[in-house]
Motif scaffolding. Sequence first.
Motif: not given
Length: 184
Positions: A40-44, A79-88
């Motif tokens: 996964h990736a995490l984005i604030e 880079l092969g990531c397909h899941r995103l955790v996004y907070t807002n």
Amino acid sequence: MTDQAQPRAEALLIGGRSGSGKSSVGWEVAAQLRTAGVGHALIEGDVMGEIYPPPADDPDTSRITQRNLAAVWANYTDLGCHRLVYTNTACVLASETALFTGALGDGTRLIRVLLTASDATVRARLTGRELGSELDQQLRRSDRMARVLDAGVPPETVRVATDGRAVRDIAADVITAAGWKPAG
């Protein structure tokens, strides 16, 4: 050469009023996913449009937010990531769908989780964190957004109460809502 299909992109959108626990829960979701070996990736999301003064042709910074999110997401997908955790705060609103489909692609599965908290919990959390002159403004904004969010999220949005609960337990509920538990 075999043509391997890329997994469908998924975005776990964690929204809620100020003081509901979005950032803490987002970071704990990321920690639990790492421990489970779930990519996964995490984005604030708050930083995606943080510019002052805002562009004259984009006063609410929605276009620059979408451009920044698209650029960062492209790097992650390379880079092969397909899941995103996004907070807002507002990311779970139905009105924000175009921002995410525009930045992440039309086929992206959007999973909306609205974190909720009582006024007393929010006041305690914000009082502990807002050390400057903006506490009263934050409390008013949080109260207003609680009403906007309650009325503006799509019906499939999962609501998770955060009052009196451990962050690890809330994050586990959020991961379950996303269906991102590893097999086995």
